[in-house]
Design an enzyme around this catalytic site. Structure first.
Site, PDB file in Angstrom:
ATOM      1  CB  SER A 103      -4.813  -3.543  -6.278  1.00 10.74           C
ATOM      2  OG  SER A 103      -4.441  -4.151  -5.078  1.00 10.74           O
ATOM      3  CG  LEU A 104      -4.234   1.192  -3.908  1.00  9.37           C
ATOM      4  CD1 LEU A 104      -3.763   2.620  -4.154  1.00  9.37           C
ATOM      5  CD2 LEU A 104      -3.647   0.676  -2.593  1.00  9.37           C
ATOM      6  CD  GLU A 110      -2.485   3.647 -13.238  1.00 11.14           C
ATOM      7  OE1 GLU A 110      -2.180   2.458 -13.150  1.00 11.14           O
ATOM      8  OE2 GLU A 110      -2.589   4.384 -12.253  1.00 11.14           O
ATOM      9  NE  ARG A 118      -3.635  -5.300  -9.718  1.00  8.63           N
ATOM     10  CZ  ARG A 118      -3.029  -4.118  -9.565  1.00  8.63           C
ATOM     11  NH1 ARG A 118      -3.731  -3.040  -9.261  1.00  8.63           N
ATOM     12  NH2 ARG A 118      -1.736  -4.019  -9.712  1.00  8.63           N
ATOM     13  NE  ARG A 154      -0.324  -2.660 -14.601  1.00 10.69           N
ATOM     14  CZ  ARG A 154      -0.567  -2.218 -13.384  1.00 10.69           C
ATOM     15  NH1 ARG A 154      -0.618  -3.072 -12.375  1.00 10.69           N
ATOM     16  NH2 ARG A 154      -0.789  -0.955 -13.169  1.00 10.69           N
ATOM     17  CG  HIS A 193       3.999  -2.471 -13.462  1.00 10.61           C
ATOM     18  ND1 HIS A 193       4.556  -1.602 -14.376  1.00 10.61           N
ATOM     19  CD2 HIS A 193       2.975  -1.790 -12.886  1.00 10.61           C
ATOM     20  CE1 HIS A 193       3.896  -0.451 -14.336  1.00 10.61           C
ATOM     21  NE2 HIS A 193       2.931  -0.548 -13.442  1.00 10.61           N
ATOM     22  CB  ALA A 237      -0.074   2.281  -4.157  1.00  6.26           C
ATOM     23  CD  GLU A 284      -0.708  -7.994  -4.277  1.00  6.92           C
ATOM     24  OE1 GLU A 284      -0.551  -6.817  -3.909  1.00  6.92           O
ATOM     25  OE2 GLU A 284       0.117  -8.624  -4.968  1.00  6.92           O
ATOM     26  CG  HIS A 319       3.044  -4.774 -10.000  1.00  2.73           C
ATOM     27  ND1 HIS A 319       3.705  -3.837  -9.233  1.00  2.73           N
ATOM     28  CD2 HIS A 319       1.798  -4.272 -10.227  1.00  2.73           C
ATOM     29  CE1 HIS A 319       2.890  -2.799  -9.006  1.00  2.73           C
ATOM     30  NE2 HIS A 319       1.727  -3.062  -9.577  1.00  2.73           N
ATOM     31  CB  THR A 335      -0.932  -0.012   1.232  1.00  6.85           C
ATOM     32  OG1 THR A 335      -1.768  -1.174   1.158  1.00  6.85           O
ATOM     33  CG2 THR A 335      -1.776   1.249   1.300  1.00  6.85           C
TER      34      THR A 335
HETATM   35  P1  FAD Z   1      -0.235  -4.652   1.918  1.00  6.40           P
HETATM   36  O1  FAD Z   1      -0.534  -3.228   1.743  1.00  6.40           O
HETATM   37  O2  FAD Z   1       0.837  -5.258   1.182  1.00  6.40           O
HETATM   38  O3  FAD Z   1      -0.141  -4.964   3.454  1.00  6.40           O
HETATM   39  C1  FAD Z   1       0.210  -6.259   3.895  1.00  6.40           C
HETATM   40  C2  FAD Z   1       0.402  -6.234   5.411  1.00  6.40           C
HETATM   41  O4  FAD Z   1       0.464  -7.573   5.887  1.00  6.40           O
HETATM   42  C3  FAD Z   1       1.672  -5.558   5.892  1.00  6.40           C
HETATM   43  O5  FAD Z   1       1.350  -4.771   7.023  1.00  6.40           O
HETATM   44  C4  FAD Z   1       2.569  -6.715   6.320  1.00  6.40           C
HETATM   45  O6  FAD Z   1       3.463  -6.347   7.335  1.00  6.40           O
HETATM   46  C5  FAD Z   1       1.511  -7.679   6.841  1.00  6.40           C
HETATM   47  N1  FAD Z   1       1.892  -9.076   6.920  1.00  6.40           N
HETATM   48  C6  FAD Z   1       2.235  -9.914   5.912  1.00  6.40           C
HETATM   49  N2  FAD Z   1       2.456 -11.150   6.401  1.00  6.40           N
HETATM   50  C7  FAD Z   1       2.235 -11.100   7.737  1.00  6.40           C
HETATM   51  C8  FAD Z   1       2.308 -12.038   8.812  1.00  6.40           C
HETATM   52  N3  FAD Z   1       2.662 -13.318   8.618  1.00  6.40           N
HETATM   53  N4  FAD Z   1       2.017 -11.616  10.059  1.00  6.40           N
HETATM   54  C9  FAD Z   1       1.677 -10.325  10.299  1.00  6.40           C
HETATM   55  N5  FAD Z   1       1.605  -9.390   9.330  1.00  6.40           N
HETATM   56  C10 FAD Z   1       1.872  -9.786   8.071  1.00  6.40           C
HETATM   57  N6  FAD Z   1      -2.524  -0.779  -6.700  1.00  6.40           N
HETATM   58  C11 FAD Z   1      -3.395   0.190  -7.072  1.00  6.40           C
HETATM   59  O7  FAD Z   1      -4.610  -0.023  -7.022  1.00  6.40           O
HETATM   60  N7  FAD Z   1      -2.930   1.406  -7.477  1.00  6.40           N
HETATM   61  C12 FAD Z   1      -1.604   1.702  -7.543  1.00  6.40           C
HETATM   62  O8  FAD Z   1      -1.227   2.804  -7.892  1.00  6.40           O
HETATM   63  C13 FAD Z   1      -0.676   0.686  -7.189  1.00  6.40           C
HETATM   64  N8  FAD Z   1       0.655   0.911  -7.271  1.00  6.40           N
HETATM   65  C14 FAD Z   1       1.514  -0.037  -6.789  1.00  6.40           C
HETATM   66  C15 FAD Z   1       2.871   0.236  -6.765  1.00  6.40           C
HETATM   67  C16 FAD Z   1       3.755  -0.666  -6.210  1.00  6.40           C
HETATM   68  C17 FAD Z   1       5.225  -0.365  -6.190  1.00  6.40           C
HETATM   69  C18 FAD Z   1       3.266  -1.892  -5.672  1.00  6.40           C
HETATM   70  C19 FAD Z   1       4.190  -2.889  -5.045  1.00  6.40           C
HETATM   71  C20 FAD Z   1       1.912  -2.189  -5.724  1.00  6.40           C
HETATM   72  C21 FAD Z   1       1.030  -1.267  -6.287  1.00  6.40           C
HETATM   73  N9  FAD Z   1      -0.335  -1.521  -6.338  1.00  6.40           N
HETATM   74  C22 FAD Z   1      -1.196  -0.552  -6.734  1.00  6.40           C
HETATM   75  C23 FAD Z   1      -0.880  -2.735  -5.740  1.00  6.40           C
HETATM   76  C24 FAD Z   1      -1.398  -2.389  -4.333  1.00  6.40           C
HETATM   77  O9  FAD Z   1      -0.565  -1.415  -3.767  1.00  6.40           O
HETATM   78  C25 FAD Z   1      -1.445  -3.597  -3.437  1.00  6.40           C
HETATM   79  O10 FAD Z   1      -2.053  -4.677  -4.088  1.00  6.40           O
HETATM   80  C26 FAD Z   1      -2.242  -3.258  -2.186  1.00  6.40           C
HETATM   81  O11 FAD Z   1      -1.712  -2.132  -1.551  1.00  6.40           O
HETATM   82  C27 FAD Z   1      -2.250  -4.435  -1.225  1.00  6.40           C
HETATM   83  O12 FAD Z   1      -2.852  -4.016  -0.036  1.00  6.40           O
HETATM   84  P2  FAD Z   1      -3.064  -5.060   1.108  1.00  6.40           P
HETATM   85  O13 FAD Z   1      -3.726  -4.352   2.235  1.00  6.40           O
HETATM   86  O14 FAD Z   1      -3.708  -6.277   0.577  1.00  6.40           O
HETATM   87  O15 FAD Z   1      -1.584  -5.521   1.518  1.00  6.40           O
HETATM   88  C1  SIN Z   2       1.232   1.929 -11.322  1.00  3.41           C
HETATM   89  O1  SIN Z   2       1.225   3.054 -10.819  1.00  3.41           O
HETATM   90  O2  SIN Z   2       1.614   1.669 -12.460  1.00  3.41           O
HETATM   91  C2  SIN Z   2       0.755   0.780 -10.496  1.00  3.41           C
HETATM   92  C3  SIN Z   2      -0.700   0.733 -10.542  1.00  3.41           C
HETATM   93  C4  SIN Z   2      -1.219  -0.608 -10.134  1.00  3.41           C
HETATM   94  O3  SIN Z   2      -0.467  -1.551  -9.880  1.00  3.41           O
HETATM   95  O4  SIN Z   2      -2.443  -0.739 -10.085  1.00  3.41           O
END
Ligand code: FAD
Ligand code: SIN
Length: 554
Positions: free
Chosen positions: A406-407, A145, A401, A307, A259, A76, A390, A366, A73
């Site tokens: 995702s957010l 995008e 996707r 993508r 990605h 992102a 995710e 990604h 997160t």
């Molecule tokens: P995360 O935000 O990854 O949080 C996971 C949490 O789980 C963390 O706190 C971690 O510490 C915890 N955790 C993991 N395993 C354990 C465990 N065993 N015990 C305790 N805690 C644990 N998506 C979009 O929609 N728009 C964007 O612009 C975008 N840009 C991106 C850019 C990048 C560089 C990346 C990597 C991803 C991007 N994505 C984007 C995808 C999106 O950011 C993620 O899919 C999303 O944030 C995932 O959120 P989440 O809450 O599922 O997990």
């Molecule tokens: C990006 O900014 O290209 C990432 C967006 C996403 O993974 O949804």
């Protein structure tokens, strides 16, 4: 070793957008909520180069050494895809159509429509919780995008969307009754007779238990199954492994999204800088080493095709020219450093020059499109166990996707799972014997990553998949007495599940390309797997029809 035990109405594993949204929503409804986060507490200072706070434990040390945040997160960039009801050229129907188009026939419209419809209320609530998006005259700015037919992606701080959202949610949690246990890793989801009892976790080497009628897995992605990824170091598939071992089903794991534009640094491993797709939405162009367009004649949306299409075009251009990367030509982007400060900082930190106007990029691991199978309320096949974000497979992403969905999904599904936790609060919990330190197969991490990167990345075939499967099967057992070992075990089980799913899919579709089965089958099938007697076994094979909306069953 001391063992402490506590009770909660809801235990959330993960402190990203899905986990914190669920925690806040449940706490607002009066639930006693505990969040486990294997990363360290973040007060907003680390991103600016500060030292953070009293971070403790093994993950904390690693985060500080690498200057990393634990959530995807936080990283992102592009933004959140959401239909603003005040924008006449956009509609839920159009967003659904774009999502189905990207998903290559496996997106479940029955899940997609309600999730996307809930997007605007969820964003509105996020703003109430302190998030602030880039706007002019009180209206959110919107970018474009890949795969989107209109500009519908709202963003913050230019390309710092995730960091701003994480800060807002973190601030809201700080002012709420939610208990966050940082540097605490979940080692086991505890069950009794097919229902959840709680979570075993480790903090500073001490093993403890939280009993609860509802557990939400929100652990994010799996990027470190591969040698180079855009994901933070904790994206090790813990949620997939926790869910499988608890008896839940997973599906669509073969669809790992690469990605198209991860910054290329020769020989670099681990987390790499992403160059947001929004750069192409604002005028960036993909060119090969000879300056020719990478996507000309490939897709009607050109550089803004879905993508999987662009990633394959990048790989084809690299094969054609023999170059190590292609280039993102940013000379057509107005005020690049002002609009994309996060990318600019990442490029400069990698020792590359931004002023030349050409950024070297390659496809990078990604996002996991599949995951723990849930319904549209986040329920898994285990009573009381929920998944969101995710790590979950709701059916929204299908075989690929749509960017920035995702957010949105994390926000919407976090809220929905919290509603279910409210319904379940007060249900009796059967306390079970707490297992000791587990013993599980573990493979040297670099060997696993190299094999997956060589044979289970953008292109797969039966021989390569069989070789990797044999390597993974040969892993030796060890005690999982620290976080690194537990992560290695999660990586191994996740890799096994990805390989099993890729072997079963004898076609090319979305993110999954088989060189030995290059065609797409006429009928899309979504496959579920369970972990039974230490084996991954298929549990469901159901046709997904966009016309009638049948999806994978439990
Ligand atoms: P995360 O935000 O990854 O949080 C996971 C949490 O789980 C963390 O706190 C971690 O510490 C915890 N955790 C993991 N395993 C354990 C465990 N065993 N015990 C305790 N805690 C644990 N998506 C979009 O929609 N728009 C964007 O612009 C975008 N840009 C991106 C850019 C990048 C560089 C990346 C990597 C991803 C991007 N994505 C984007 C995808 C999106 O950011 C993620 O899919 C999303 O944030 C995932 O959120 P989440 O809450 O599922 O997990
Ligand atoms: C990006 O900014 O290209 C990432 C967006 C996403 O993974 O949804």
């Amino acid at each position: 070793m001391t063992r402490t035990q506590q009770r909660a109405d809801l235990v959330v594993i993960g402190a990203g957008i899905a986990g914190l949204t669920a925690a806040l929503s449940a706490a607002e409804r009066g639930l006693d909520v505990v969040v486990l986060n294997k990363g360290s507490r973040w007060d907003g200072a680390q991103r600016a180069g500060g030292q953070g706070d009293q971070a403790q434990g093994d993950q904390a040390q690693r985060d500080q050494a690498q200057g990393e945040h634990s959530t995807s997160t936080f990283y992102a960039q592009g933004g959140i895809a959401v239909v603003d009801p005040a924008v006449p050229e956009d509609s839920i129907e159009l967003h659904v159509a774009d999502t189905l188009g990207a998903g290559a026939g496996l997106t479940d419209p029955v899940a997609t429509e309600p999730i996307l419809t809930d997007g605007w209320p969820a964003v509105t609530q996020l703003v109430r919780r302190g998030a602030d998006f880039d706007s002019v005259d009180g209206r959110f700015l919107r970018t474009r995008e890949g795969g989107h037919s209109v500009r519908r992606i709202i963003h913050a701080g230019g390309d710092a969307t995730g960091a701003r959202v994480q800060a807002a949610l973190g601030g809201a949690v700080g002012g709420s009754p939610v208990t966050v246990l940082d540097d605490s890793w979940a080692s086991e989801v505890l069950t009794s007779d097919g229902a959840v009892s709680g979570v075993a976790y480790v903090y500073g080497g001490v093993r403890s238990v939280l009993w609860a009628p509802t557990v939400l897995i929100a652990t994010g992605g799996v990027g470190h199954v591969y040698a180079a990824t855009t994901n933070p170091s904790g994206a090790t598939g813990d949620g997939i492994a926790l869910a499988l071992r608890a008896g839940a089903h997973v599906a669509d794991l073969e669809f790992v999204q690469f990605h198209p534009t991860m910054l290329f640094v020769p020989g670099a491993r681990g987390r790499r800088t992403l160059v947001s797709e929004a750069v192409r939405g604002e005028g960036g162009r993909l060119v090969d080493v000879d300056g020719r367009s990478v996507t000309d004649g490939v897709h009607r949306l050109g550089d803004l095709a879905p993508r999987d299409v662009v990633a394959r075009a990048v790989r084809a251009a690299m094969a054609r020219t023999g170059a190590d990367s292609v280039y993102l030509d940013i000379t057509g982007v107005d005020d690049f450093a002002g609009r994309f400060p996060t990318v600019t900082a990442g490029v400069r930190a990698s020792g590359l020059d931004i002023d030349g106007g050409l950024l070297p990029v390659v496809p990078g691991a990604h996002y996991l499109c599949g995951g723990v199978v849930t319904d549209v309320d986040g329920r898994t096949s285990v009573t009381g166990l929920f998944a969101a974000g995710e790590t979950a497979r709701t059916g929204l992403h299908g075989a690929n996707r749509l960017a920035s969905n995702s957010l949105l999904e994390g926000l919407v599904m976090g809220r929905r799972a919290a509603e279910q936790a409210v319904e379940r609060a007060g249900l009796p919990v059967r306390e079970v014997d707490v297992p000791g330190v587990r013993v599980a197969p573990v493979l040297d991490r670099a060997s696993l990553q190299d094999a997956m990167s060589d044979k289970v990345a953008l292109d797969r075939d039966a021989q390569g998949l069989a070789e990797v499967a044999a390597l993974l099967r040969g892993a030796a057992e060890r005690r999982l007495d620290d976080l690194a070992a537990a992560e290695d075990a999660a990586l191994l089980l996740t890799a096994k599940a990805i390989v099993a799913a890729a072997q079963a899919r004898e076609e090319s579709r979305g993110c999954h390309a088989r060189t030995d089965f290059p065609e797409r089958s006429a009928v899309g099938v979504s496959r579920g797997f369970a972990f039974v007697d230490d084996q991954l076994v298929p549990v469901a094979e159901v046709e997904t029809s966009q016309a009638i909306g049948v999806s994978v069953g439990f």
